[in-house]
Motif scaffolding. Structure first.
Motif, PDB file in Angstrom:
ATOM      1  N   GLY A  26      -0.106 -32.831   8.529  1.00  0.00           N
ATOM      2  CA  GLY A  26       0.457 -32.143   9.683  1.00  0.00           C
ATOM      3  C   GLY A  26       0.120 -32.827  10.988  1.00  0.00           C
ATOM      4  O   GLY A  26       0.973 -32.957  11.878  1.00  0.00           O
ATOM      5  N   TYR A  27      -1.131 -33.305  11.118  1.00  0.00           N
ATOM      6  CA  TYR A  27      -1.531 -33.944  12.372  1.00  0.00           C
ATOM      7  C   TYR A  27      -0.850 -35.305  12.546  1.00  0.00           C
ATOM      8  O   TYR A  27      -0.602 -35.739  13.675  1.00  0.00           O
ATOM      9  CB  TYR A  27      -3.045 -34.090  12.429  1.00  0.00           C
ATOM     10  CG  TYR A  27      -3.575 -34.190  13.842  1.00  0.00           C
ATOM     11  CD1 TYR A  27      -3.497 -33.096  14.706  1.00  0.00           C
ATOM     12  CD2 TYR A  27      -4.149 -35.364  14.321  1.00  0.00           C
ATOM     13  CE1 TYR A  27      -3.975 -33.176  15.997  1.00  0.00           C
ATOM     14  CE2 TYR A  27      -4.630 -35.448  15.614  1.00  0.00           C
ATOM     15  CZ  TYR A  27      -4.544 -34.351  16.446  1.00  0.00           C
ATOM     16  OH  TYR A  27      -5.015 -34.438  17.735  1.00  0.00           O
ATOM     17  N   PHE A  86      -2.835 -23.961  14.255  1.00  0.00           N
ATOM     18  CA  PHE A  86      -2.319 -25.243  13.785  1.00  0.00           C
ATOM     19  C   PHE A  86      -0.795 -25.212  13.653  1.00  0.00           C
ATOM     20  O   PHE A  86      -0.098 -26.112  14.143  1.00  0.00           O
ATOM     21  CB  PHE A  86      -2.963 -25.575  12.440  1.00  0.00           C
ATOM     22  CG  PHE A  86      -2.660 -26.954  11.932  1.00  0.00           C
ATOM     23  CD1 PHE A  86      -3.058 -28.075  12.635  1.00  0.00           C
ATOM     24  CD2 PHE A  86      -1.987 -27.133  10.722  1.00  0.00           C
ATOM     25  CE1 PHE A  86      -2.789 -29.357  12.160  1.00  0.00           C
ATOM     26  CE2 PHE A  86      -1.720 -28.394  10.237  1.00  0.00           C
ATOM     27  CZ  PHE A  86      -2.117 -29.514  10.957  1.00  0.00           C
ATOM     28  N   LEU A  87      -0.270 -24.179  13.013  1.00  0.00           N
ATOM     29  CA  LEU A  87       1.171 -24.101  12.787  1.00  0.00           C
ATOM     30  C   LEU A  87       1.952 -23.922  14.098  1.00  0.00           C
ATOM     31  O   LEU A  87       3.009 -24.547  14.290  1.00  0.00           O
ATOM     32  CB  LEU A  87       1.492 -22.955  11.826  1.00  0.00           C
ATOM     33  CG  LEU A  87       0.976 -23.116  10.394  1.00  0.00           C
ATOM     34  CD1 LEU A  87       1.294 -21.877   9.574  1.00  0.00           C
ATOM     35  CD2 LEU A  87       1.555 -24.368   9.743  1.00  0.00           C
ATOM     36  N   ILE A  88       1.427 -23.106  14.996  1.00  0.00           N
ATOM     37  CA  ILE A  88       2.092 -22.923  16.289  1.00  0.00           C
ATOM     38  C   ILE A  88       2.125 -24.232  17.057  1.00  0.00           C
ATOM     39  O   ILE A  88       3.137 -24.601  17.676  1.00  0.00           O
ATOM     40  CB  ILE A  88       1.382 -21.825  17.109  1.00  0.00           C
ATOM     41  CG1 ILE A  88       1.602 -20.461  16.468  1.00  0.00           C
ATOM     42  CG2 ILE A  88       1.893 -21.816  18.555  1.00  0.00           C
ATOM     43  CD1 ILE A  88       0.838 -19.335  17.142  1.00  0.00           C
ATOM     44  N   SER A  89       1.020 -24.966  17.015  1.00  0.00           N
ATOM     45  CA  SER A  89       0.948 -26.252  17.702  1.00  0.00           C
ATOM     46  C   SER A  89       2.005 -27.218  17.166  1.00  0.00           C
ATOM     47  O   SER A  89       2.738 -27.862  17.930  1.00  0.00           O
ATOM     48  CB  SER A  89      -0.445 -26.855  17.533  1.00  0.00           C
ATOM     49  OG  SER A  89      -0.524 -28.142  18.110  1.00  0.00           O
ATOM     50  N   LEU A  90       2.122 -27.321  15.838  1.00  0.00           N
ATOM     51  CA  LEU A  90       3.092 -28.229  15.234  1.00  0.00           C
ATOM     52  C   LEU A  90       4.523 -27.870  15.612  1.00  0.00           C
ATOM     53  O   LEU A  90       5.339 -28.748  15.929  1.00  0.00           O
ATOM     54  CB  LEU A  90       2.943 -28.216  13.709  1.00  0.00           C
ATOM     55  CG  LEU A  90       2.074 -29.317  13.085  1.00  0.00           C
ATOM     56  CD1 LEU A  90       0.651 -29.248  13.623  1.00  0.00           C
ATOM     57  CD2 LEU A  90       2.069 -29.200  11.564  1.00  0.00           C
ATOM     58  N   ILE A  91       4.847 -26.577  15.584  1.00  0.00           N
ATOM     59  CA  ILE A  91       6.214 -26.145  15.890  1.00  0.00           C
ATOM     60  C   ILE A  91       6.598 -26.507  17.323  1.00  0.00           C
ATOM     61  O   ILE A  91       7.683 -27.049  17.586  1.00  0.00           O
ATOM     62  CB  ILE A  91       6.352 -24.628  15.666  1.00  0.00           C
ATOM     63  CG1 ILE A  91       6.255 -24.304  14.169  1.00  0.00           C
ATOM     64  CG2 ILE A  91       7.681 -24.119  16.222  1.00  0.00           C
ATOM     65  CD1 ILE A  91       6.155 -22.822  13.871  1.00  0.00           C
ATOM     66  N   LEU A  92       5.710 -26.225  18.272  1.00  0.00           N
ATOM     67  CA  LEU A  92       6.030 -26.482  19.673  1.00  0.00           C
ATOM     68  C   LEU A  92       6.090 -27.973  19.986  1.00  0.00           C
ATOM     69  O   LEU A  92       6.905 -28.412  20.817  1.00  0.00           O
ATOM     70  CB  LEU A  92       5.014 -25.777  20.574  1.00  0.00           C
ATOM     71  CG  LEU A  92       5.096 -24.251  20.554  1.00  0.00           C
ATOM     72  CD1 LEU A  92       3.972 -23.629  21.365  1.00  0.00           C
ATOM     73  CD2 LEU A  92       6.452 -23.783  21.088  1.00  0.00           C
ATOM     74  N   ALA A 121      -2.313 -30.252  21.975  1.00  0.00           N
ATOM     75  CA  ALA A 121      -3.761 -30.241  22.194  1.00  0.00           C
ATOM     76  C   ALA A 121      -4.481 -29.244  21.297  1.00  0.00           C
ATOM     77  O   ALA A 121      -5.667 -29.394  21.021  1.00  0.00           O
ATOM     78  CB  ALA A 121      -4.062 -29.935  23.657  1.00  0.00           C
ATOM     79  N   ALA A 122      -3.784 -28.204  20.847  1.00  0.00           N
ATOM     80  CA  ALA A 122      -4.420 -27.194  19.998  1.00  0.00           C
ATOM     81  C   ALA A 122      -4.554 -27.655  18.549  1.00  0.00           C
ATOM     82  O   ALA A 122      -5.289 -27.034  17.769  1.00  0.00           O
ATOM     83  CB  ALA A 122      -3.625 -25.891  20.046  1.00  0.00           C
ATOM     84  N   GLY A 123      -3.874 -28.709  18.171  1.00  0.00           N
ATOM     85  CA  GLY A 123      -3.858 -29.137  16.778  1.00  0.00           C
ATOM     86  C   GLY A 123      -5.213 -29.553  16.246  1.00  0.00           C
ATOM     87  O   GLY A 123      -5.654 -29.091  15.178  1.00  0.00           O
TER      88      GLY A 123
END
Length: 417
Positions: A26-27, A86-92, A121-123
């Motif tokens: 994901g990262y 993590f998931l919210i960070s990836l989506i945005l 940055a949250a990832g």
């Protein structure tokens, strides 16, 4: 029993490594939508008729946005849970990465790319929050080292993918937008694999986060170990971000008649050899005492300075030799860098505030990242890359001195750690 060990017993070792692999995947997706800017730099200059300093402003402002995200979003991750963050960070990141391809001006690109970086940055903090629940403390350094491969492998794959896109589409819009399609697919996979945050864990994090937020921040700034780690994060992030942003342009400058895509592929040596450095440091960290760690890290920083000081002479022999020297810098820098917002951040205050601490450590680093964009671009426009490399060599000498201050904590700090 260490609380890390008790909770980690709930996850089998094979599954723990499988979950680490999912986080890494994901990262990497975040990096596909981040490092593509470095490959697009020469194309953006041509499209908008601007110089390196102007394009560097995009990197600098977006790094400020990333810094703000570390400070503002990572404490929220400690409260909401690592998986959700993590998931919210990836989506945005995917959304704003795609919007970058539609930017009609350099200003608009700066805004959209900065929002991309802000939510990305949250990832990292989300991942650091999750890992201590899956691994015992004795395996933490190695687990964090493998996790750190995500940004190195991500850098390699991002440059490679962007290079392929350049060859087929020849536009900066395609380079900036198409990686978001890949990231959206990775979001779906991660959502199915990552286990949900335990309700009792989220409740605890919310209570402790609300209660200790302000007092915890001030206590951190009285922790000697935390301050030294932040200082090293500043110097090493400046080094890493400088090479991430300017390596393709530097190599292309050495061979102006060559293809940008060739320079992009050569630039991957920086991250590719960094993988070896991270794994080597992860292996060594738990096997050395505090004194040996200090001197080992100091020696590494001085070696990096030597390579940088020799780059002007090496570059005279051709772009291939320069690319090898750049790879040597990555080999040496990434290992110490991977410790900062990883295992060292967890050790400062434990996993309860792991996202917050890692966010602050990263934020200290990305203050320097601002300089690597506009500042280094201005330096190169005025004095050339040879002078720029010598300035970076002096920075590494300073980093060596900082390394000698690591692991020297007062008794009260030892008790609180």
């Amino acid at each position: 029993m260490n609380p890390h060990d008790k909770e980690s017993a709930m996850v089998s070792r094979p599954r723990a490594w499988f979950l680490i692999g999912t986080l890494v995947m994901g990262y990497i997706g975040i990096y596909l939508c981040r490092k593509n800017l470095s490959v697009a730099v020469p194309l953006i200059q041509t499209a908008f008729g601007v110089g390196r300093a102007e394009v560097g402003i995009v990197a600098s402002i977006s790094t400020l946005a990333y810094l703000a995200g570390k400070i503002l979003l990572c404490p929220l991750v400690d409260r909401m849970g690592g998986r959700r963050g993590f998931l919210i960070s990836l989506i945005l990141v995917a959304v704003f990465g795609a919007l970058g391809a539609l930017a009609p001006s350099l200003f608009a690109l700066t805004v959209v790319y900065s929002l991309n970086r802000f939510f990305g940055a949250a990832g990292w903090g989300s991942m650091v929050k999750l890992v201590p629940d899956w691994f015992p403390s004795k395996s933490m350094a190695l687990a964090m080292g493998v996790l750190s491969l995500s940004f190195v492998v991500g850098g390699v794959l991002a440059s490679t993918l962007a290079g392929v896109i350049v060859r087929h589409f020849h536009t900066w819009q395609a380079v900036m937008g198409l990686p978001s399609v890949v990231l959206l697919g990775l979001v779906v996979v991660a959502a199915f694999i990552l286990p949900k945050d335990a309700p009792e864990r989220k409740s605890l994090d919310q209570k402790t986060g609300a209660k200790r937020s302000l007092s915890g921040y001030w206590r951190l700034f009285r922790n000697g170990q935390f301050l030294v780690v932040c200082a090293l994060s500043f110097t090493l992030t400046l080094m890493r971000e400088t090479f991430n942003t300017w390596t393709v342009d530097y190599l292309h400058t050495l061979d102006p008649h060559g293809k940008v895509s060739d320079a992009a592929f050569l630039s991957t040596l920086f991250d590719a050899l960094g993988i070896v450095g991270i794994l080597g440091m992860g292996w060594l960290y738990g096997r050395l005492g505090p004194g040996a760690r200090r001197w080992t890290l100091c020696g590494i920083m001085l070696a990096v300075g030597g390579v940088l000081a020799s780059l002007p002479a090496v570059g005279a022999y051709g772009v291939g030799w320069a690319a090898v020297a750049v790879g040597a810098v990555g080999l040496l820098v990434y290992g110490p860098y991977s410790l900062l917002a990883g295992v060292l951040s967890v050790e400062v205050e434990g996993k309860e505030r792991a996202a917050t601490v890692s966010g602050l450590v990263d934020a200290a680093g990305y203050l320097a990242g601002v300089v690597s964009g506009w500042g280094f671009g201005q330096l190169v426009d005025t004095y050339g890359y040879n002078t720029g490399m010598r300035v970076l060599a002096l920075l590494m000498a300073l980093s060596g001195g900082l390394c000698l201050m690591l692991f020297r904590r007062k008794p009260d700090e030892e008790a609180a750690a």
